[in-house]
Design a protein around this motif. Structure first.
Motif, PDB file in Angstrom:
ATOM      1  N   LEU A   7      11.035 -38.007   4.770  1.00 18.68           N
ATOM      2  CA  LEU A   7      11.749 -37.276   3.724  1.00 18.68           C
ATOM      3  C   LEU A   7      12.152 -38.270   2.649  1.00 18.68           C
ATOM      4  O   LEU A   7      13.034 -39.107   2.865  1.00 18.68           O
ATOM      5  CB  LEU A   7      12.965 -36.578   4.329  1.00 18.68           C
ATOM      6  CG  LEU A   7      12.671 -35.665   5.533  1.00 18.68           C
ATOM      7  CD1 LEU A   7      13.965 -35.216   6.210  1.00 18.68           C
ATOM      8  CD2 LEU A   7      11.835 -34.455   5.136  1.00 18.68           C
ATOM      9  N   ALA A  53       1.560 -35.060   7.774  1.00 20.68           N
ATOM     10  CA  ALA A  53       2.062 -33.688   7.830  1.00 20.68           C
ATOM     11  C   ALA A  53       3.585 -33.641   7.694  1.00 20.68           C
ATOM     12  O   ALA A  53       4.300 -34.521   8.158  1.00 20.68           O
ATOM     13  CB  ALA A  53       1.654 -33.043   9.156  1.00 20.68           C
ATOM     14  N   ALA A  54       4.047 -32.584   7.030  1.00 23.32           N
ATOM     15  CA  ALA A  54       5.468 -32.258   6.950  1.00 23.32           C
ATOM     16  C   ALA A  54       6.307 -33.293   6.210  1.00 23.32           C
ATOM     17  O   ALA A  54       7.526 -33.267   6.286  1.00 23.32           O
ATOM     18  CB  ALA A  54       6.057 -31.999   8.337  1.00 23.32           C
ATOM     19  N   HIS A  71      -1.755 -34.656   3.617  1.00 16.34           N
ATOM     20  CA  HIS A  71      -1.839 -33.532   4.550  1.00 16.34           C
ATOM     21  C   HIS A  71      -1.427 -32.234   3.864  1.00 16.34           C
ATOM     22  O   HIS A  71      -0.509 -32.225   3.043  1.00 16.34           O
ATOM     23  CB  HIS A  71      -0.937 -33.791   5.752  1.00 16.34           C
ATOM     24  CG  HIS A  71      -1.288 -32.938   6.916  1.00 16.34           C
ATOM     25  ND1 HIS A  71      -0.830 -31.656   7.055  1.00 16.34           N
ATOM     26  CD2 HIS A  71      -2.093 -33.182   7.980  1.00 16.34           C
ATOM     27  CE1 HIS A  71      -1.310 -31.152   8.176  1.00 16.34           C
ATOM     28  NE2 HIS A  71      -2.082 -32.060   8.756  1.00 16.34           N
ATOM     29  N   ALA A 111       4.247 -38.652   9.853  1.00 13.92           N
ATOM     30  CA  ALA A 111       4.712 -37.264   9.745  1.00 13.92           C
ATOM     31  C   ALA A 111       6.223 -37.159   9.509  1.00 13.92           C
ATOM     32  O   ALA A 111       7.018 -37.928  10.046  1.00 13.92           O
ATOM     33  CB  ALA A 111       4.344 -36.501  11.011  1.00 13.92           C
ATOM     34  N   GLY A 112       6.587 -36.183   8.703  1.00 15.57           N
ATOM     35  CA  GLY A 112       7.983 -35.800   8.581  1.00 15.57           C
ATOM     36  C   GLY A 112       8.871 -36.757   7.826  1.00 15.57           C
ATOM     37  O   GLY A 112      10.099 -36.679   7.945  1.00 15.57           O
ATOM     38  N   LYS A 151      14.015 -41.249   6.649  1.00 16.04           N
ATOM     39  CA  LYS A 151      14.660 -40.639   5.482  1.00 16.04           C
ATOM     40  C   LYS A 151      15.031 -41.724   4.475  1.00 16.04           C
ATOM     41  O   LYS A 151      15.793 -42.629   4.824  1.00 16.04           O
ATOM     42  CB  LYS A 151      15.943 -39.895   5.892  1.00 16.04           C
ATOM     43  CG  LYS A 151      15.697 -38.668   6.764  1.00 16.04           C
ATOM     44  CD  LYS A 151      16.337 -38.822   8.126  1.00 16.04           C
ATOM     45  CE  LYS A 151      15.793 -37.850   9.121  1.00 16.04           C
ATOM     46  NZ  LYS A 151      15.739 -38.419  10.493  1.00 16.04           N
ATOM     47  N   LYS A 201      10.939 -37.395  17.988  1.00 18.19           N
ATOM     48  CA  LYS A 201       9.696 -38.065  17.571  1.00 18.19           C
ATOM     49  C   LYS A 201       9.073 -38.760  18.784  1.00 18.19           C
ATOM     50  O   LYS A 201       9.724 -39.620  19.387  1.00 18.19           O
ATOM     51  CB  LYS A 201       9.984 -39.116  16.501  1.00 18.19           C
ATOM     52  CG  LYS A 201      10.441 -38.529  15.169  1.00 18.19           C
ATOM     53  CD  LYS A 201      11.825 -39.020  14.810  1.00 18.19           C
ATOM     54  CE  LYS A 201      12.465 -38.182  13.736  1.00 18.19           C
ATOM     55  NZ  LYS A 201      13.936 -38.036  13.950  1.00 18.19           N
ATOM     56  N   GLY A 254       9.505 -39.333  10.495  1.00 13.92           N
ATOM     57  CA  GLY A 254      10.865 -38.857  10.301  1.00 13.92           C
ATOM     58  C   GLY A 254      11.811 -39.844   9.640  1.00 13.92           C
ATOM     59  O   GLY A 254      13.023 -39.740   9.806  1.00 13.92           O
ATOM     60  N   LEU A 280       7.995 -34.135  16.067  1.00  8.94           N
ATOM     61  CA  LEU A 280       6.838 -34.830  15.498  1.00  8.94           C
ATOM     62  C   LEU A 280       6.118 -35.562  16.624  1.00  8.94           C
ATOM     63  O   LEU A 280       6.629 -36.544  17.167  1.00  8.94           O
ATOM     64  CB  LEU A 280       7.318 -35.816  14.422  1.00  8.94           C
ATOM     65  CG  LEU A 280       8.197 -35.193  13.318  1.00  8.94           C
ATOM     66  CD1 LEU A 280       8.818 -36.276  12.433  1.00  8.94           C
ATOM     67  CD2 LEU A 280       7.400 -34.210  12.459  1.00  8.94           C
ATOM     68  N   ALA A 289      10.679 -45.116  13.142  1.00 10.59           N
ATOM     69  CA  ALA A 289      11.006 -43.685  13.118  1.00 10.59           C
ATOM     70  C   ALA A 289      12.513 -43.419  13.058  1.00 10.59           C
ATOM     71  O   ALA A 289      13.319 -44.105  13.691  1.00 10.59           O
ATOM     72  CB  ALA A 289      10.418 -42.999  14.346  1.00 10.59           C
ATOM     73  N   GLY A 290      12.865 -42.413  12.290  1.00 13.90           N
ATOM     74  CA  GLY A 290      14.233 -41.904  12.302  1.00 13.90           C
ATOM     75  C   GLY A 290      15.248 -42.719  11.530  1.00 13.90           C
ATOM     76  O   GLY A 290      16.408 -42.317  11.439  1.00 13.90           O
ATOM     77  N   VAL A 328      13.861 -41.067  19.588  1.00 12.26           N
ATOM     78  CA  VAL A 328      12.586 -41.684  19.208  1.00 12.26           C
ATOM     79  C   VAL A 328      11.974 -42.336  20.449  1.00 12.26           C
ATOM     80  O   VAL A 328      12.573 -43.241  21.029  1.00 12.26           O
ATOM     81  CB  VAL A 328      12.798 -42.751  18.112  1.00 12.26           C
ATOM     82  CG1 VAL A 328      11.488 -43.481  17.822  1.00 12.26           C
ATOM     83  CG2 VAL A 328      13.352 -42.118  16.841  1.00 12.26           C
ATOM     84  N   HIS A 358       7.252 -44.893   9.555  1.00  7.79           N
ATOM     85  CA  HIS A 358       6.957 -44.116  10.755  1.00  7.79           C
ATOM     86  C   HIS A 358       7.581 -42.719  10.650  1.00  7.79           C
ATOM     87  O   HIS A 358       8.258 -42.410   9.680  1.00  7.79           O
ATOM     88  CB  HIS A 358       7.454 -44.873  11.990  1.00  7.79           C
ATOM     89  CG  HIS A 358       6.575 -46.018  12.376  1.00  7.79           C
ATOM     90  ND1 HIS A 358       5.593 -45.933  13.325  1.00  7.79           N
ATOM     91  CD2 HIS A 358       6.519 -47.296  11.919  1.00  7.79           C
ATOM     92  CE1 HIS A 358       4.982 -47.095  13.443  1.00  7.79           C
ATOM     93  NE2 HIS A 358       5.520 -47.956  12.611  1.00  7.79           N
ATOM     94  N   VAL A 362       8.046 -34.811   2.844  1.00  5.44           N
ATOM     95  CA  VAL A 362       8.571 -34.242   1.602  1.00  5.44           C
ATOM     96  C   VAL A 362       8.756 -35.379   0.599  1.00  5.44           C
ATOM     97  O   VAL A 362       9.491 -36.332   0.865  1.00  5.44           O
ATOM     98  CB  VAL A 362       9.930 -33.545   1.836  1.00  5.44           C
ATOM     99  CG1 VAL A 362      10.516 -33.080   0.507  1.00  5.44           C
ATOM    100  CG2 VAL A 362       9.772 -32.379   2.802  1.00  5.44           C
ATOM    101  N   GLU A 379       5.910 -41.123  19.635  1.00  5.70           N
ATOM    102  CA  GLU A 379       4.892 -41.870  18.901  1.00  5.70           C
ATOM    103  C   GLU A 379       3.616 -42.058  19.723  1.00  5.70           C
ATOM    104  O   GLU A 379       3.562 -41.754  20.910  1.00  5.70           O
ATOM    105  CB  GLU A 379       5.488 -43.197  18.454  1.00  5.70           C
ATOM    106  CG  GLU A 379       6.765 -42.955  17.613  1.00  5.70           C
ATOM    107  CD  GLU A 379       6.833 -43.794  16.379  1.00  5.70           C
ATOM    108  OE1 GLU A 379       5.817 -43.921  15.672  1.00  5.70           O
ATOM    109  OE2 GLU A 379       7.916 -44.335  16.116  1.00  5.70           O
ATOM    110  N   TYR A 435       4.766 -31.733   1.317  1.00  4.26           N
ATOM    111  CA  TYR A 435       5.126 -31.266  -0.022  1.00  4.26           C
ATOM    112  C   TYR A 435       5.298 -32.476  -0.933  1.00  4.26           C
ATOM    113  O   TYR A 435       6.126 -33.358  -0.654  1.00  4.26           O
ATOM    114  CB  TYR A 435       6.417 -30.447  -0.011  1.00  4.26           C
ATOM    115  CG  TYR A 435       6.871 -30.176  -1.420  1.00  4.26           C
ATOM    116  CD1 TYR A 435       6.206 -29.229  -2.198  1.00  4.26           C
ATOM    117  CD2 TYR A 435       7.891 -30.916  -2.006  1.00  4.26           C
ATOM    118  CE1 TYR A 435       6.568 -29.012  -3.518  1.00  4.26           C
ATOM    119  CE2 TYR A 435       8.264 -30.697  -3.327  1.00  4.26           C
ATOM    120  CZ  TYR A 435       7.590 -29.743  -4.072  1.00  4.26           C
ATOM    121  OH  TYR A 435       7.932 -29.549  -5.377  1.00  4.26           O
TER     122      TYR A 435
END
Lengths: 337, 337, 337
Positions: C145, C124-125, C105, C142-143, C163, A163, C161, A145, C178-179, A181, C159, C127, A165, C109
Motif C-alpha cells: 500500500l 496483485a492487490a 497485476h 502482493a498487497g 505500507k 502473509k 503487505g 497474501l 512484509a508488513g 508474517v 515484500h 495500491v 511467504e 490499483y
C-alpha cells in the motif's frame, strides 16, 4: 442458531457430578460469575473468588472436588476434576469452529495453477499465488497474501491480512492471527569490510499440526535449512522467531518474546512475555522462563529461570530481594575501615 | 491551498502577548528554530535551546513568560503560557484534519448489508464485511479490513492496512495507525494433560472516544467480556494489550509495552517503552512507570516506578547506583574473616 | 534454470586456494556440513565444528588459512580469507536477485498520475496512490500500500503487505520485509490540562541506499523534519523507530529494539535485540550494545555497553557476577554489629 444445553446435558458432556439445582434448566452461554445471567453457567477455579459465587445470577457453576465440600449456594453445582478445562470444553461446545463452505470471494485473486480443495473459504482481497496448495476445510479471512509454492494443510484458519511467504508449509489445524508474517527473510549478512552483504535466505518455515501464531508475530525463514515450529506450539502476539530456530512440541510463548537465530527450544517449555533468548543456544525440555528474562546461555531441562542474565528462579528471588537491601548493606560497609 | 496566518492572527488564535517584530508578517508554517525560514514561526520550550534562537531565521517565536523577560532577539516574540501547547495548536491550524467526502474507491469491497454514512471515505482495496456500521466523517485509508458486525463511530481515521476483527466497536474520533490489529484472539488455553485446548474468545474490543492506537499494535479481544480502552488513551506502536485488559482514560503508553490479560490500568497513567505488566493486576490512577519496567504486583495510585521487579523510582535509583558500587563492597567484604 | 558451478569455478569466483578434491566436480548448492549432499559445497567458520566436517557428504568446503593447516578430510578444501563472506558470495551466485520485468497485476490499483518505470513489477492487490514515483528495477510483492507522493528508488524490493505512508522517500536498493510500516505518525501530543492534543506529524521518513527494514517494523514520520535511516542500515523485525530519529550509516539493530524520538544513533553501531534507547540522546559511532540494554543517557563512540541502565559491558559483567554473590555478602554483613 445458537446452541443450548440443559444442565443435565452439561453433565453428560463434561462427565461431572451434579448437586442441587434443576437439571432441566436450559443453559445458553458460559460467563463469569459476576456477569452471568439466569440462563448461563459459570465456573469457580479458586477459593479466592467464592464471594462472587454468592452474588452470581448464574444457573449453575463448575467447581472442583476440593471446593465443593463446603459450598453453600443457590446454583446447581457441577463438580468436575478441572473446572477451567471444563469451562474450555463447554465454551467450545457453545462456540464451535466455523465450517468452511467453499466460498471464493469475487475480489480474491487465485492463480490458475493453485490447487485448492473445493470446500476451502477464501475471503475478499486475498491473493493466492502460483503453485499454492490448500487442503480441505481451511478458511482464509480477508486480505491474506499467500506467496508462490506455499502449502496449507487441512482445517487451518488464517485471520485477516496474514502473509505467508514463498514455499512455506503449514500442516493441519494451524491458526494464524491477523497480520502475522510467516517466512520473512532471516537477518543474515556477511561483513565485507565496507558493507553488510545480504545472504539469501533459502530455507522455509514449517508450522506443524495445531500450531497457533499470534497477531503481527514474525517467523523468519531459514538461511539454508528450515525454521521449524513443532506440533501444538502456541505463540502469542508480536513475537520474533529468528531463522533456523526450532521450537519443540507444545511449547508456549507469551507476547513480545524474541528468539534469536539457530536456537533450539525444547518440548513443553513456557516463556513469559518480553523474554529474549540469544542465538545458537539450547533450551532444555520443560523449562519455565519468567517474563523479561534474558537468556544468554544454554538452559537445563526442567528448570525455572528468571533475570538478566537468566539464573534459576529461586536464585533470582533471593538476589532481587538483596538488591533491595543494598542501602542497608552500604550503610554497614561504610563502617569498615 | 495551504493555510497562512499573519503574526497578529497567530496572537488572536493563541491568546498570547506580542513583543517586537512586524505583526503583519505572514506566517506559512511552524518549524524548529534551526530549520525555520523567514516566513515561519518557531518555539522555545527550554532555556537550553536559547542559543538556537539567535541563529534562527524564524519570523516569530513562541516563548513562555519565564523565558521572555531576558530575551534579546530579532524575532517577533509571542509570550504564551505553554509554548509547546501553543505550537501544537498552531500546527493543527496549519494542518487541519482532512475532511471525508464520501469517496468509495472502485477497488474497495463493501458488503450490501453494511450501513455506511454518506460522507465516509473508503480507499482502495478496503474490505467492509456484512453488518458493518460506519458513522459520518470517518475515513479509511487503503487496505483496511473490517470484519462482520464492526461498528466504527464518527470522524475516525484508520490508516493503511488496519484490521478490525469481528464485532469490535470504535467510538468517535478514534485514530488507528497502519497495520494495527484490533480484536485478535486472546491467548487462552486449558491444558488437557496432552495438549493446549484453545478457549474460544467471545468478548470484543471497545475503543472509546479519542483513543489513538499505534502502528502494528495488537489488542486482543476478551475471553468472555470485552477488552476496553477508555476515552483519550494513546498507545504507541507495537504494543500488546492482552484479553480483558481495561486501560483507564487518558493513559499513555510508549512503544513496545506489553500488558498481560485481565490487568486493569488506572486513569492518567504513563508507561515507558518496553515495560511489561503481568496479568490480573491493578495499576492505580496516575502511575508513572519508567521504560523497561517489569510490573509483577499491583501498584499504588500516583506512584513513580522502575526496575524489574518494579519498585518506587527513588528506590530504583538508589539501588541501581549501589549495584555499580558492588566491586567496592566486595573488596571490603573480603576483609571480613 | 538453477545455476551450477564446478569447483574450479568456485575458486575463480571467490579467489581462494584449492587443496585436494576434483576441481571439475559440479556444485549445485551451498549447504551446512550436516545437510550437504555430494554435489554441494559447505563452509567451516570455527574449529568447533571440525567434527561435522569428517561426517559431511559435501564435495567441497570453504575454510580459513588458520584452520586449513591441520585439516585432513576427503573434501576439496578451498582456503579463503573469510569463509563466511565466501559462503555469502557463493550463495548470492546461486540465488541471484530476481529481475523485475514490468509485470502489472490486473488486481493492482495504480493511480493515473503515478510515474512508474516500465520495468517495475507490481503484484496483485497493490495500491499505488496519486503522485507516486517508482524507479526502474523495483519490485512490489502482493498487497503493498503506497500512499500519495511516495518516491521509491531503483531496484528496491517490497515484500507482501508493506505500507509506505504519505510522501516518504526510499532511495535505491532498499529492501522492506512484509508488513513493515514506513511513515506512521510520530507519538506527539501536548497536554491541555484536560486531554492529550495530537500534534500533526508533518515530517517524512527517508530510507537511504541499501537500507533493509524487517518484517512488521515501524518507522514513524518526523514531527517537523524527517526521520532518517542512513545508507546501509539493517533493521531486523518488530523494531520501533520514533519520530526524528537519525540512524547512522551501516548501523545494525536486532529485532524488537526500540529507539525513542529525536535520538541520533552513530555510524556502524550494533544494537542487540530488545534494547531500548530513550529520546533525545546521542549514541556515538561504532557503539556495541548488548541485547535488552536500557540506554537512558548519551553513549560515547566505540564503547561496548550492557545493562539497565546501560554501563560499559565490562562493568556490567563484573556487577552482574557480584549480584549473584549477594547472598554471600549478606551473610558476612549480618556479622557486622
Amino acid at each position: 442458531m445458537p446452541r443450548t444445553l440443559c444442565i443435565e446435558g452439561v453433565v453428560a458432556l463434561l462427565g461431572g457430578r451434579l448437586q442441587g439445582g434443576n437439571s432441566k434448566t436450559v443453559i445458553v452461554a458460559v460467563n463469569t460469575l459476576k456477569n452471568a445471567q439466569r440462563n448461563e453457567i459459570s465456573f469457580l477455579t479458586s477459593q479466592r473468588y467464592k464471594q462472587d459465587l454468592f452474588h452470581s445470577h448464574a444457573a449453575a457453576v463448575l467447581v472442583s472436588e476440593s471446593i465443593v465440600s463446603d459450598l453453600e449456594c443457590d446454583q446447581a453445582v457441577i463438580c468436575v476434576a478441572d473446572p477451567y478445562l471444563a469451562f474450555a470444553t463447554l465454551q467450545r461446545y457453545f462456540h464451535p469452529n466455523l465450517k468452511s463452505s467453499g466460498i471464493r470471494h469475487a475480489t480474491a485473486y487465485i492463480d490458475e495453477s493453485a490447487d485448492i480443495a473445493d470446500d476451502v473459504d477464501i475471503a475478499a482481497a486475498c491473493v493466492i499465488a502460483a503453485g499454492v496448495k490448500i487442503d480441505s476445510g481451511t478458511r482464509l479471512e480477508a486480505g491474506c497474501l499467500i506467496a508462490e509454492g506455499v502449502h496449507i494443510g487441512h482445517e487451518c484458519l488464517l485471520h485477516a491480512g496474514v502473509k505467508i511467504e514463498y514455499a512455506c508449509k503449514l500442516h493441519n489445524r494451524v491458526i494464524i492471527q491477523a497480520g502475522a508474517v510467516i517466512g520473512s527473510d532471516g537477518f543474515g549478512y556477511a561483513w565485507t569490510g565496507q558493507k553488510h552483504l545480504k545472504i539469501p535466505q533459502v530455507g522455509c518455515v514449517v508450522l506443524h499440526d495445531d500450531v497457533e501464531i499470534g497477531a503481527n508475530t514474525c517467523i523468519d525463514r531459514g538461511a539454508l535449512s528450515d525454521t521449524v515450529i513443532q506440533q501444538g506450539v502456541k505463540l502469542d502476539n508480536l513475537i520474533q522467531i529468528g531463522h533456523n530456530v526450532d521450537v519443540g512440541p507444545l511449547t508456549v510463548m507469551a507476547s513480545q518474546v524474541g528468539i534469536s537465530g539457530s536456537t533450539t527450544i525444547g518440548k513443553g517449555c513456557q516463556l513469559g512475555g518480553q523474554t529474549g533468548v540469544a542465538g545458537h543456544l539450547t533450551i532444555g525440555d520443560g523449562c519455565q522462563i519468567a517474563g523479561q528474562t534474558g537468556v544468554i546461555g544454554d538452559l537445563e531441562a526442567g528448570g525455572v529461570y528468571a533475570g538478566m542474565p537468566a539464573v534459576p528462579h529461586r536464585m533470582w528471588l533471593k538476589t532481587s530481594a538483596l538488591v533491595m537491601r543494598l542501602p542497608e548493606i552500604w550503610k554497614k560497609i561504610k563502617k569498615i575501615p
